[in-house]
Motif scaffolding. Structure first.
Motif, short mmCIF file in Angstrom:
data_model
loop_
_atom_site.label_atom_id
_atom_site.label_comp_id
_atom_site.label_asym_id
_atom_site.label_seq_id
_atom_site.Cartn_x
_atom_site.Cartn_y
_atom_site.Cartn_z
N TRP A 42 15.54 15.95 26.45
CA TRP A 42 14.50 15.78 25.44
C TRP A 42 15.07 15.84 24.03
N SER A 45 16.32 12.43 23.44
CA SER A 45 15.21 11.51 23.19
C SER A 45 14.71 11.63 21.76
N LEU A 49 14.77 8.75 18.87
CA LEU A 49 13.57 8.39 18.11
C LEU A 49 13.81 8.51 16.61
N SER A 74 6.35 7.54 19.32
CA SER A 74 7.14 8.67 19.83
C SER A 74 6.54 9.21 21.13
N PHE A 77 7.16 6.75 23.97
CA PHE A 77 8.55 6.82 24.42
C PHE A 77 8.77 8.05 25.29
N GLN A 78 8.26 9.19 24.85
CA GLN A 78 8.48 10.42 25.60
C GLN A 78 7.71 10.44 26.91
N LEU A 81 9.66 8.48 29.27
CA LEU A 81 10.80 9.28 29.71
C LEU A 81 10.37 10.33 30.72
N HIS A 124 11.49 20.80 27.74
CA HIS A 124 10.85 19.90 26.78
C HIS A 124 10.33 20.69 25.57
#
Length: 245
Positions: A42, A45, A49, A74, A77-78, A81, A124
């Motif tokens: 994370w 990630s 970003l 964002s 995207f997460q 993921l 996370h």
């Protein structure tokens, strides 16, 4: 005094996670590895970003909608993921179950699977706190504190720690909800997580208004409480069903 304040801010953001880590995660080395690997994933990630958005920042506007687009992309995207993380976990679960069969040991119990999801969610949450709170705390150990005009009632570092704690809670228990949703193909759980994530992110935009933190922070904690309640209800239902079988 400021050293004590800096430590206090860090503990406010990550203290509950530390307690959960000691009480649950630290007892199983595999869960520790899950937390560490999840935190790394994370963090990467978030770095990706930030790199993608670096060309557009700082936004030279007082309007809120460009920040809304930033948060929307964002979150998307997460959440993508998160699905990939689940796929990797599924492969790992199959490997562990196959190994258990070979050595005549029991397969993963439901509680084991939930603890793995909890560890992944904690990773996370910790990554979020490190990126958005702990990285800002260095000046908090100096000779003074810092306020911003938009939220002059509360020190900036305290606001960051309070918001980080809310997101740590949301991310930690959202992963448990999401993993259950994917496993059961439960659309409600699958949709609950990204919706809560998006709403929580958008609520931070209230802080752009003068005195907005007084409204935005309670609403953010309402989302954290809603996540906790939904997770608790789901876990209780799954454990009850599993026991009845």
């Amino acid at each position: 005094m400021t050293v004590a304040a800096g430590i206090g801010y860090a503990l406010l953001a990550l203290g509950p996670s530390l307690s959960l880590f000691v009480a649950v995660i630290s007892k199983k080395p595999f869960l520790i590895l899950t937390v560490l690997s999840s935190t790394l994933v994370w963090l990467i990630s978030l770095i990706v970003l930030s790199g993608l958005w670096r060309g557009f920042l700082p936004l030279k506007t007082t309007a809120w909608w460009p920040y809304g687009i930033l948060i929307l992309t964002s979150v998307a995207f997460q959440e993508g993921l998160r699905i990939l993380f689940w796929r990797v976990y599924q492969r790992l679960e199959d490997i562990l179950d196959a190994f258990a069969d070979r050595v005549s040991k029991p397969r993963l119990f439901l509680t084991d699977k939930m603890q793995i999801a909890l560890a992944g969610g904690m990773g996370h949450g910790v990554a979020h706190a490190v990126f958005f709170c702990l990285s800002l705390l260095t000046p908090a150990f100096g000779p003074a504190t810092f306020y911003v005009d938009k939220c002059s009632q509360i020190p900036f570092f305290l606001v960051s720690a309070i918001i980080a704690l809310a997101f740590v809670t949301i991310h930690t228990f959202s992963m448990v909800i999401a993993f259950n949703g994917y496993a059961e193909k439960n659309i409600v759980d699958q949709l609950f997580v990204p919706i809560v994530h998006l709403i929580s992110g958008m609520l931070t935009l209230i802080n752009l208004a003068s005195g907005g933190c007084v409204v935005g922070i309670p609403l953010l904690y309402f989302m954290a409480l809603l996540t906790l309640m939904h997770c608790g209800k789901m876990v209780w239902r799954r454990l009850t069903e599993n026991q009845n079988r």
